[in-house]
Write an enzyme that holds these catalytic residues in place. Sequence first.
Site, short mmCIF file in Angstrom:
data_model
loop_
_atom_site.label_atom_id
_atom_site.label_comp_id
_atom_site.label_asym_id
_atom_site.label_seq_id
_atom_site.Cartn_x
_atom_site.Cartn_y
_atom_site.Cartn_z
CB SER A 818 -0.98 0.01 1.17
OG SER A 818 -0.28 0.19 2.37
CE LYS A 861 -3.39 1.50 4.96
NZ LYS A 861 -3.28 0.98 3.61
#
Length: 924
Positions: A818, A861
């Site tokens: 990611s 996140k």
Amino acid sequence: MGKSSSKSTKVLPLIPLAPPLAVLPGTTLKIPITNRADVAAILAKIYSISPTAKPDAAITVACVPLNSNSLSKDGRLLIEKGKKNGKVVFESDPVAATKKDLFGYGCVAKVSGVQGRRQGELALVVEGLERVEVVNVLQERPYFEGELRTAQEEVDVSDPAVAEQFQLLKQLSRELLALVRLSSILPRTPTVSLPPIVARRLELYIQRKDLSEAGMLADFMANVVDCTHEEKLRVLAATDVKERLDRVVQILQRQISSIQGSTRITVTSTTIPTGSFDIDQLRRIQQEALKRRTGIAGNNGMPGFPGFPGAGGQGGEEEANEIEELKKRLQDAKLSREADKVAQRELQRLQKMNPAQAEYQVCRNYLENLAEIPWTKTTADQLDAKTLVKAKKQLDDDHYGLDKIKKRLLEYLAVMKLKQEANRSIDDQIKALVRTDVPSDENEDKEETTEKNPAKEPSEAELKLLEKKRMVDKAPILLLVGPPGTGKTSLAKSVATALGRKFHRISLGGVRDEAEIRGHRRTYVAAMPGLIVNGLKKVGVANPLFLLDEIDKLGVSNYNGDPSAAMLEVLDPEQNHTFTDHYVNIPIDLSKVLFIATANSLDTIPPPLLDRMETIQLSGYTTLEKRHIATRHLLPKQITTNGLHSDNIEIPTDVLDKIIMSYTRESGVRNLEREIGSVCRSKAVEYATAKDTDTLSTYNPVVMLSDLDAILGIERFTEELTEQHSRPGVVTGLVAYSTGGQGSILFIEIADMPGSGRVQLTGKLGDVLKESVEVALSWVKAHAFELGLSASEDEDIMKNRSIHVHCPSGAIPKDGPSAGLAHTIALISLFSGKQVPPTLAMTGEVSLRGRVLPVGGIKEKLIGALRAGVERVLLPEQNRKDVRDCPEEVKRGLQIEYVGHIWEALGKVWPERWDRGMVVESRL
Ligand SMILES: Nc1ncnc2c1ncn2[C@@H]1O[C@H](COP(=O)(O)OP(=O)(O)OP(=O)(O)O)[C@@H](O)[C@H]1O
């Protein structure tokens, strides 16, 4: 007072017994008959009178011990037996005894047989019946014959002294038994290994004796416990029950203190008194009891023991009671038809079995287990019209937020309710169908009818309906996945409460052995049913709610089998109506059990197992959510737990936030609850002190920010905050740590230096992360000219330089693709010398073609980003749907932009350079 009443006398042959032998009523004795001319004469006489007499016919004699002083006084009766270790060994010879050597009391005994094969071993086995006084000796040779008077004993139950002494006797008897049992488990004690079953029988025997049998118990104990010959004679002579009790109590007291003093218990035989239980006697008692119980006693010359439980009397009843009790329990347990068949078979086996066999206990345990399993017992579900409203209230009362999950759980309950209604109507139809088939005079239920009328097969229509019903029975198995402390367990509990079902938690974490789930086969020593059956036994109903906790921590396949494979059967609605536990070995219907599983992550759950469950994802809480949970649920809970009142403590929002941010770093609220607990305790001490010292007026219930240091210690976590200044090559990335599900920001730092194209990676990067750096570098190198990083298309931008990629917080392992987007932007930033604003964070995987691909953990996140002070976030286009689930607070606090390609991202990072309209569109 006990008293003896005289009865008419009788004449019987007398068998003199040499010390230490003596027969007491209710006891068995083997009398050695080698060289016993008198016994031979008695038997010869009896058989000559009645030639048809058999050894097991009731032949009675009177056993009269010799006076103990007859031997010591003149040694007249002693004969030389032989030499041992150079010393002459003497043996008493009762045949040589005269009238005056006989003790004044004896015991009428039944001759039950002759034991032994060889000459030297032959023994006459006698059972003591009643105590007699020797009134007159009528003849001495060839055998003794005497006139005897029976001492009929009647206990005066109204005499408190007798009652008291009897209680004392019982207590001492049990104490002695306990001591013997205890000492047998002491290390290095040469012990009597009293088999548990014998000990238990003895205990029961003692316990069940009532006052009217006081004399019998005294005789029994005097015989079982070793004592001197004189003591035994004194007990025999005690025709008065009170006196006998006194004497036996004395003997027991002496025995107990001697055992307690030495904790040494010696195994004794009937002939070698050493001060303890006569274990041989006990064993004989046991054997005889068993033989009698199984109906083979009495004709094989085995010694009997009329006073002992099991020997035809109470003991047999005791055993029978045990089995009857078991039978009743099995009946009450309403076993399934298969289970009932097995139970009946095992019961028959048990009845024929010898209780001393290890197999007896195994069989009994098995049947007890069968009786404890709730085969058909269920609780009624509270699935009425108000259920859904009630369930919603229950879930809302217990949990803050979690709207999506609550909604799913309510759907689940609604479906269950509808299914049950459908089931009920199908049941009715089946009943109606069966009723029309059964002749009207038979009014048994359906199951019995089928059994009694095997010819009457259910019709096809019936079968179809049953099939349909089974389809309807299936309930999906829910899997709640989320970080620790996010309320998975408590949600499941709330569902159970709302439904009115019994709740049981099965912890699967660390289960490495298939047998833990399915049980051990009965052939194993100490075999037990597995976790599932034990759970059913514990709740006692067939339709509980089982929480399969930590299913992701279930052990993998190993030499002990595959625990997850066992779970497959449990969780498969197609199979779990016939779940087989290895121990029980009969199919158990688990289809009525409601399973809810929990896990922290899906990664370690084997795919076939995962496939059988419906996943409901729980994510971590934001600071705001935590604040709400703390004020509404955790603080009130902790206030009551710590004995405070809501007026005694107040935690302002800023203090709560500080606790959340600086003292906990978790997705759930478990640590937060603990920290709040600490604050409450500290306040409780303060309050109690103020109360005790009458200074309540100075007590301040408000917790101040400045107090936290003293209460909770120094701050444990400082939040990773965005940098104030930016520099080329540094980009803010986003991570969601798989352990704990916490999200945070992560700096990607890239530096270059003169070199020859080397790429160095540090910061505990995993393989996938390293690969993502390589992909990013390749894309940048391939597009260097278009990006304006090289002067010509042929130039290699890495030719004269090396780069170093680092991710700080070096000790925390990082992996995953990611950070691809952040790496690419960081490389372009480094090579172009252009800075990236530090409040801009990004996440996304990149492909070699420059496409930005979706990633996981978006909610965590974004929560982490907001907490760290990020203002703008770049997310992959395909993650747009994930943002919908994020808390409003996050969506409002962050400017979220979506990109599908690196060019698009470049347009967002440096809009002045890469105008979306001019450059990006043409290259996508
Ligand atoms: N949304 C919430 N509202 C109120 N209390 C909550 C909420 N979430 C969690 N809690 C409380 O947090 C504590 C821990 O929750 P719980 O034991 O259910 O966690 P869990 O998810 O099962 O954790 P684990 O995965 O470690 O088993 C409980 O006291 C629970 O009541």
